[in-house]
Scaffold this motif. Sequence first.
Motif, PDB file in Angstrom:
ATOM      1  N   HIS A   1       8.291   3.572  10.614  1.00  0.00           N
ATOM      2  CA  HIS A   1       6.784   3.558   9.661  1.00  0.00           C
ATOM      3  C   HIS A   1       6.304   4.932  10.176  1.00  0.00           C
ATOM      4  O   HIS A   1       5.598   4.529  11.458  1.00  0.00           O
ATOM      5  CB  HIS A   1       5.885   1.943   9.904  1.00  0.00           C
TER       6      HIS A   1
ATOM      7  N   ALA B   1       9.836  -2.278   5.501  1.00  0.00           N
ATOM      8  CA  ALA B   1       8.309  -1.354   6.322  1.00  0.00           C
ATOM      9  C   ALA B   1       8.476   0.047   5.539  1.00  0.00           C
ATOM     10  O   ALA B   1       7.364   0.318   5.311  1.00  0.00           O
ATOM     11  CB  ALA B   1       8.714  -0.767   7.810  1.00  0.00           C
ATOM     12  N   THR B   2       9.935   0.749   5.370  1.00  0.00           N
ATOM     13  CA  THR B   2       9.990   2.251   4.801  1.00  0.00           C
ATOM     14  C   THR B   2       9.116   1.782   3.076  1.00  0.00           C
ATOM     15  O   THR B   2       8.644   2.568   2.445  1.00  0.00           O
ATOM     16  CB  THR B   2      10.934   2.970   4.670  1.00  0.00           C
TER      17      THR B   2
ATOM     18  N   ASP C   1       5.426   1.787   3.092  1.00  0.00           N
ATOM     19  CA  ASP C   1       4.780   2.750   3.270  1.00  0.00           C
ATOM     20  C   ASP C   1       4.879   3.404   1.456  1.00  0.00           C
ATOM     21  O   ASP C   1       4.445   4.024   1.575  1.00  0.00           O
ATOM     22  CB  ASP C   1       5.625   2.960   4.251  1.00  0.00           C
TER      23      ASP C   1
ATOM     24  N   MET D   1       0.172  -2.090   8.052  1.00  0.00           N
ATOM     25  CA  MET D   1       0.374  -2.394   6.212  1.00  0.00           C
ATOM     26  C   MET D   1       0.375  -2.599   5.388  1.00  0.00           C
ATOM     27  O   MET D   1      -0.789  -2.253   4.205  1.00  0.00           O
ATOM     28  CB  MET D   1       2.170  -1.778   6.445  1.00  0.00           C
TER      29      MET D   1
END
Length: 497
Positions: free
Chosen positions: A103, A256-257, A260, A297
């Motif tokens: 991230h 996480a990617t 995002d 996030m």
Amino acid sequence: MTPANCPRCGGRLARDNDSGRCAPCQAAERDRLSSPPAVPASFWEHEPVRRALAERHLGRVVRAYRHHPYHGRQPLPQTVVAGWLGITQAQLSRVENGPPLVHLDRLIHWSQLFRIPSRFLWFSLPGRSIEVAQPDVATVKEVGPAFPPALTDADTTASAQGGDTTDRRQFHALAALAGIAASGSLDLLAAPTDAPRSIGMEQVSYAGSLVDKFRRADAAVGANELCDIAIRVHAQLSMWAAKATYSRDVGEALQATLADLAIETAWLTIDANRRAVARAYLNEAITRARFIDDPQMEVRAFAHLALLTCQDRPGESRHSAEAALRSSAGWGTPRLATLLHLRTARTFATLNDISGFNRAMSKAQREFERGANEDDMPFLHFVTPQEIKGIEGLSYLALGMPGRAADAFRTITANPSPALRRNRIYYSVQLADAACRQGNLDEAAHTAMNLLPEIDQVSSGRVSRLFAQVRSSLGRPQRSTAASREFVEAYDQAVKG
């Protein structure tokens, strides 16, 4: 026996000193438990630290940082460092021993917090650029899909001169994203027929860098051209992730990617005035953030959800902002609190709750006056005095006070933020709308006329829609003045051209 030297200041230690630090340095240690210390340049040359940096694993960098001899014979406790980072000791343990962070906001935030010299980093800090060594293509092809060829002049010329409407509309966006190919990223702009059945950390890292490419391209060409591309890329990557296999460590980084990317796609749909599809991306981001226990996030997603729903579902918008405030308690910065109170203020205005609006605006102003913080997440760069005035103006419009709204928007146009051109134009159009509602038709027409040359340079569906509304209002026969007729004629001519 010769007494050892203090690793911090170099002074000799007494024979009975078993702490590894001299008394002055121990006192300094107690004073700095609230934030990382300023360390000498040689600190980053320590072999375990250099090795962790070379591995591009910020969690291992933090662990090497804690165990550095500079801190004495005993490593810094995880509880202390976790406090600096605004996370729990258990979360820090997972970061240190789990997969690499991908991230970008967190990478930037933590590297700035620890003051890691930019020459050691594998990503760009805001306002800086770095040259990252390219991976060995032959090696990467074994674990991922083929890389796209770099765009050539012939390719871009052909795209600009031919193809369907979508190709022409997206040409400049693709040109802005051309660095993806040059940097060896995945070919996510076309459906990979030979994608591997497993995902490794290499692919996740490249996908994370792609999200950063979208942010930069958005600033360069706007959301309209990027929106369709982001939707396609998100669908492609999500489908691949659903079908592929990967380790638990890779899975956390992948979540996480994807979160995002979902937030970035949601923002592009909001700014492109395609709000109906944004909610699904934000709900997905919140779910993925909770899967991996990533409060930053989650807070970003709630902040965007509050923006999305502030007009149509103000109650939900308020709950979203309040949820973000709760989630950020203990680690959120004043700038983050400012943004969330601004979101709340606007929802109170939509609900016609003047006292609630005034309370929330006062809180936002107090938090903003506490100043910027080195821990501010990069996405907060737009929280400026102009943004505060802008939200104040939008709220006054919702409260049916166009005169006070126009005053707020005039403050922005008189002292614009040069780095936030899209916001300046957006609030200038809002000034034209407020003046029109106030009955000040000549000011509205003159403001809109001055903006006309710039509208085509800002690819934002929100701005275009609002500008069309101003034209419609000024075009009514009962509101006809020389200035309004001149603007309407110029607007219609520009649309035809």
